[in-house]
Design an enzyme around this catalytic site. Structure first.
Site, short mmCIF file in Angstrom:
data_model
loop_
_atom_site.label_atom_id
_atom_site.label_comp_id
_atom_site.label_asym_id
_atom_site.label_seq_id
_atom_site.Cartn_x
_atom_site.Cartn_y
_atom_site.Cartn_z
N CYS A 282 0.84 -1.20 0.00
CA CYS A 282 0.00 0.00 0.00
C CYS A 282 0.87 1.25 0.00
CB CYS A 282 -0.93 0.00 1.20
SG CYS A 282 -0.03 0.07 2.74
N GLU A 376 -5.71 2.19 -8.39
CA GLU A 376 -4.69 1.36 -7.74
C GLU A 376 -4.48 0.11 -8.61
OE1 GLU A 376 -5.70 -0.49 -3.90
OE2 GLU A 376 -3.61 -0.19 -3.31
P1 NAD Z 1 -9.55 -6.75 0.39
O1 NAD Z 1 -10.23 -5.49 0.75
O2 NAD Z 1 -10.05 -7.51 -0.80
O3 NAD Z 1 -9.61 -7.78 1.62
C1 NAD Z 1 -9.27 -7.39 2.93
C2 NAD Z 1 -10.06 -8.23 3.92
O4 NAD Z 1 -11.45 -8.00 3.72
C3 NAD Z 1 -9.83 -9.73 3.75
O5 NAD Z 1 -9.70 -10.32 5.02
C4 NAD Z 1 -11.10 -10.20 3.02
O6 NAD Z 1 -11.48 -11.50 3.39
C5 NAD Z 1 -12.16 -9.21 3.45
N1 NAD Z 1 -13.15 -8.92 2.41
C6 NAD Z 1 -12.97 -8.93 1.06
N2 NAD Z 1 -14.09 -8.53 0.43
C7 NAD Z 1 -15.01 -8.27 1.38
C8 NAD Z 1 -16.37 -7.81 1.37
N3 NAD Z 1 -17.00 -7.57 0.23
N4 NAD Z 1 -16.99 -7.63 2.55
C9 NAD Z 1 -16.36 -7.87 3.72
N5 NAD Z 1 -15.08 -8.31 3.79
C10 NAD Z 1 -14.41 -8.51 2.64
O7 NAD Z 1 -7.99 -6.42 0.25
P2 NAD Z 1 -6.82 -7.37 -0.27
O8 NAD Z 1 -6.99 -7.59 -1.73
O9 NAD Z 1 -6.67 -8.54 0.62
O10 NAD Z 1 -5.55 -6.44 0.01
C11 NAD Z 1 -5.09 -5.47 -0.90
C12 NAD Z 1 -5.63 -4.11 -0.58
O11 NAD Z 1 -5.29 -3.76 0.76
C13 NAD Z 1 -5.04 -3.01 -1.45
O12 NAD Z 1 -6.06 -2.13 -1.81
C14 NAD Z 1 -4.03 -2.33 -0.54
O13 NAD Z 1 -3.74 -0.99 -0.86
C15 NAD Z 1 -4.72 -2.44 0.77
N6 NAD Z 1 -3.80 -2.29 1.90
C16 NAD Z 1 -3.83 -1.11 2.55
C17 NAD Z 1 -2.95 -0.88 3.60
C18 NAD Z 1 -2.94 0.44 4.32
O14 NAD Z 1 -2.20 0.56 5.27
N7 NAD Z 1 -3.72 1.43 3.93
C19 NAD Z 1 -2.05 -1.89 3.97
C20 NAD Z 1 -2.07 -3.10 3.29
C21 NAD Z 1 -2.96 -3.29 2.23
#
Ligand code: NAD
Length: 485
Positions: A282, A376
């Site tokens: 991120c 992104e």
């Molecule tokens: P994601 O949002 O798809 O998933 C994150 C979590 O949410 C997972 O545990 C997943 O099971 C759950 N989830 C997924 N879809 C959902 C829904 N519709 N309803 C409820 N829960 C749901 O993210 P990802 O693909 O695992 O990670 C990548 C993303 O995370 C990127 O956008 C990245 O920028 C972000 N990220 C941000 C930071 C920060 O500090 N801002 C740090 C790390 C990653």
């Protein structure tokens, strides 16, 4: 299947979920089938919450100086198991072994910070009137939840585990279903470090469990890290249910490169920032805005990018869907007139044909309205835009809805300060490609990269994981009934 089927971790034991629905866990490195992860039900969550609730009275009453002893031992065990943890992280996430070692080292640093918490939560006391004292104490919240993404299987869970638990809370962890293995090892290590049963629990699953966490009446606070789309859903749902919530979202980080930047150092930083962890950070540089003539720096960025070899010093992206999405972005930019200087599409690694790799990609002459400039991408891709002035570069950075990080490369201190003051991001770098604040400074973005008050790590997290108790005491029999009178 390399590992046994994954189970939930409740009250100090691995337990079978109440449902039979599972998902496969596949290594992005080579497509190897690692395990299956259960899609738990709200009943499984409730079992975990009840275990955490039962553990809370004793754990919260344990003096903090004793609680942090667990984390001194945890730190030692992370060091002792570093190699194995790093291998597991690399296997399930696809990052290189070196990047995984760095991730576990960061877990150690986060734990070191938690061991210093007794020094930071001493509270305040003041004699406010003769014989009358006011005093503040940081009190733990109760059962809290941490929902984490795929890109740091160990580090992001450790943004919350040591601080929230050392501060006296009991936790439910919801790992990413794409990388569920590392959290299980962390649970074993916490137990070996002496953490009492029920203080840390894991419930695996997807949307259903996340929603159940937001709705559960016995969960006091929810921290979330993931995409902006889901961060908004979680923040709305958890706060709708009157819970404390801190939800970190996605990012589109801009690097502003000025013509006086040191070419070699800048190129190395840009290339490392956009490609580290295959661009799935991120804090990764995703857009670069060159001010004035920076052709000599762009040439060097391409030279650096060509030294990054998939399967060697560049890991895999998380899955095929992600690989195809990243390649679509590159193709779309090309068809809209951008120039692909280094092309990472159609990458195959010999002997790992089922791995999901995208090579480093440098796209030049991108315009601000192209999707590669705005969205992104989460892959090893840098989109280069050109402007004539610093203000035009800042206007592009300011217009993006995210606000995790921004960096400037220059030798002009006044110009760097000008950009620090005007960039709309929570974490700013000067001649630093990945401006992650080290402990004890806190981690957190602005705008659509974070919803909620405060940051997730460092000193700022103390306010999130505790509530303040204010007591006023009078031990002066002669004082009036109302000490304010
Ligand atoms: P994601 O949002 O798809 O998933 C994150 C979590 O949410 C997972 O545990 C997943 O099971 C759950 N989830 C997924 N879809 C959902 C829904 N519709 N309803 C409820 N829960 C749901 O993210 P990802 O693909 O695992 O990670 C990548 C993303 O995370 C990127 O956008 C990245 O920028 C972000 N990220 C941000 C930071 C920060 O500090 N801002 C740090 C790390 C990653």
């Amino acid at each position: 299947m390399k590992y046994p089927a994954i189970q939930n971790y409740i009250n100090g034991k691995f337990v079978a979920p109440s449902t039979s629905r599972t998902m496969d866990v596949i290594s992005p490195l080579d497509g190897n089938h690692l395990s299956t992860v259960p899609m738990s039900s709200s009943k499984d969550l409730d079992d975990a919450v009840q275990a955490a609730k039962a553990a809370f009275p004793a754990w919260s009453k344990t003096p903090i100086k004793e609680r942090v002893q667990v984390f001194f031992r945890y730190k030692y065990l992370l060091e002792k198991n570093l190699k194995e943890l790093a291998e597991l992280c690399s296997e399930e996430n696809g990052k290189t072994y070196g990047e995984s070692v760095a991730e576990i080292e960061k877990c150690i640093e986060l734990t070191e910070f938690a061991t210093s918490l007794p020094q930071l939560v001493t509270g305040e006391v003041l004699e406010v009137s003769k014989g009358v004292e006011c005093r503040t104490e940081h009190v733990p919240l109760g059962v809290v939840a941490s929902i984490v993404p795929f890109n740091f299987p160990s580090m992001v869970p450790n943004w919350t585990i040591p601080n929230a638990i050392a501060l006296g809370n009991c936790m439910i962890m919801k790992p990413s279903e794409k990388v569920p293995l590392s959290c299980g090892r962390l649970a074993e290590i916490l137990k070996e470090a002496g953490l009492p049963d029920g203080v840390f629990n894991i419930v695996h699953g997807d949307t259903e469990i996340v929603e159940a966490i937001c709705d559960h009446p016995n969960i006091e606070a929810v921290s979330f890290v993931g995409s902006t789309k889901v961060a908004k859903i979680v923040y709305q749902r958890a706060t709708h249910n009157y819970k404390r919530c801190l939800a970190l979202g996605g990012a589109k980080n801009h690097l502003m490169v000025l013509p006086d930047a040191i070419p070699g150092m800048t190129a190395q930083n840009v290339a490392a920032s956009m490609s580290g962890c295959a661009g799935q950070r991120c804090m990764a540089a995703s857009a670069m805005v060159g001010v004035g003539n920076i052709d000599h720096i762009v040439d060097k960025i391409c030279d650096e990018a060509r030294k990054i070899v998939p399967g060697q010093n560049l890991g895999a992206v998380i899955n095929k869907e992600s690989q195809e999405r990243i390649e679509r972005y590159i193709t779309e930019a090309e068809s809209n007139g951008a120039k692909i200087l280094v092309d990472g599409r159609n990458t195959k690694v010999a002997g790992k044909e089922n791995g999901t790799y995208v090579g480093p990609t440098v796209i030049d002459y991108v315009t601000p309205e192209m999707s590669v400039a705005k969205e992104e991408i989460f892959g090893p891709v840098i989109s280069i835009m050109r402007t004539n002035t610093v203000d035009e570069a800042l206007a592009i950075e300011n217009a993006n809805p995210y606000g995790n990080a921004a960096s400037v490369f220059t030798q002009n201190g006044g110009m760097a300060r000008y950009i620090i003051d005007r960039a709309s991001a929570g974490m700013i770098g000067v001649n630093v490609g990945v401006p992650v604040p080290r402990e004890p400074f806190s981690f957190g973005g602005w705008n659509e990269s974070k919803f909620g008050v405060g940051d997730i790590t460092g000193k700022s997290s103390i306010e999130f994981w505790t509530k303040l108790k204010k007591s006023t005491t009078k031990w002066n029999a002669e004082a009036g009934v109302n000490w304010m009178s």
